[in-house]
Design a protein around this motif. Structure first.
Motif, PDB file in Angstrom:
ATOM      1  N   VAL A  69     -10.300  17.829 -54.616  1.00  0.00           N
ATOM      2  CA  VAL A  69     -10.355  16.826 -53.550  1.00  0.00           C
ATOM      3  C   VAL A  69     -10.974  15.525 -54.042  1.00  0.00           C
ATOM      4  CG1 VAL A  69     -11.436  16.287 -51.312  1.00  0.00           C
ATOM      5  CG2 VAL A  69     -10.396  18.523 -51.686  1.00  0.00           C
ATOM      6  N   LYS A  70     -12.087  15.604 -54.756  1.00  0.00           N
ATOM      7  CA  LYS A  70     -12.868  14.417 -55.122  1.00  0.00           C
ATOM      8  C   LYS A  70     -12.747  14.032 -56.596  1.00  0.00           C
ATOM      9  CE  LYS A  70     -16.264  11.607 -53.640  1.00  0.00           C
ATOM     10  NZ  LYS A  70     -16.312  10.819 -52.460  1.00  0.00           N
ATOM     11  N   THR A  81     -11.009  25.016 -48.452  1.00  0.00           N
ATOM     12  CA  THR A  81     -10.411  23.682 -48.424  1.00  0.00           C
ATOM     13  C   THR A  81     -10.956  22.867 -47.260  1.00  0.00           C
ATOM     14  OG1 THR A  81      -8.403  24.480 -49.502  1.00  0.00           O
ATOM     15  CG2 THR A  81      -8.225  22.409 -48.286  1.00  0.00           C
ATOM     16  N   CYS A 120     -13.449  21.359 -54.338  1.00  0.00           N
ATOM     17  CA  CYS A 120     -14.124  20.059 -54.284  1.00  0.00           C
ATOM     18  C   CYS A 120     -13.688  19.178 -55.456  1.00  0.00           C
ATOM     19  CB  CYS A 120     -15.639  20.227 -54.291  1.00  0.00           C
ATOM     20  SG  CYS A 120     -16.317  20.760 -52.708  1.00  0.00           S
ATOM     21  N   LYS A 159     -13.079  19.456 -47.945  1.00  0.00           N
ATOM     22  CA  LYS A 159     -12.612  18.161 -47.424  1.00  0.00           C
ATOM     23  C   LYS A 159     -13.655  17.525 -46.514  1.00  0.00           C
ATOM     24  CE  LYS A 159      -7.617  18.726 -47.731  1.00  0.00           C
ATOM     25  NZ  LYS A 159      -6.358  18.838 -46.964  1.00  0.00           N
TER      26      LYS A 159
END
Length: 171
Positions: free
Chosen positions: A101-102, A61, A98, A65
């Protein structure tokens, strides 16, 4: 997410053949308060599993990030071999995290993460012989989940010839 990962057959193979193999049961000669936080209960394999998962998820994580904020970046992480071998530890979680997050189109998949093991021994690859174990999942029922130990293996000096049963990708 993570719950789906734990149900995946490839992850189950990694857990059984790599992650849990590093668990060392507490010795019966140690006092009851050692390693148990003073509560009288010694850690078992389930506690070890939970701790490794927490470490892997936290590291992946943090990496995800940081990298998602810097699209042109390259991240190099130095981690113990047990946390990256067979692509199920920190390195194997980065693409999934990922995407969380994105978003789905983040461009990070398994091919975006490269794993290099430095000077591995047969013991560190969980081999039962003098040869390096280069993959897990070679039984016919597990062939669909076969996983290599790493993308690359690097030796500081020439290893013993009999350490490698075969060349993975000769240069």
């Amino acid at each position: 997410g993570f719950i789906d990962l734990t149900q995946d057959e490839k992850f189950k193979l990694y857990t059984d053949r790599s992650l849990i193999k590093d668990f060392v049961p507490p010795s019966s000669s140690s006092s009851s308060s050692e390693g148990d936080g003073g509560g009288g209960k010694q850690d078992g394999v389930g506690d070890y599993f939970a701790e490794r998962i927490l470490v892997h998820e936290a590291c992946a994580t943090s990496i995800a990030k940081w990298a998602m904020k810097r699209a042109d970046s390259m991240v190099v992480t130095v981690a113990p071999m047990k946390d990256v071998r067979y692509m199920g530890g920190i390195n194997g979680r980065i693409p999934r995290i990922c995407q969380v997050v994105k978003g789905e189109g983040c461009g990070v998949d398994e091919s975006a993460v490269t794993t290099i093991l430095l000077n591995p021994s047969a013991e560190e690859t969980l081999s039962g012989s003098r040869y390096l174990r280069l993959e897990i999942g070679t039984a016919p029922k597990n062939l669909a989940y076969q996983t290599k130990i790493a993308d690359y293996i690097w030796f500081s000096k020439m290893p013993k010839v009999n350490m490698l049963g075969r060349m993975m990708n000769p240069m």
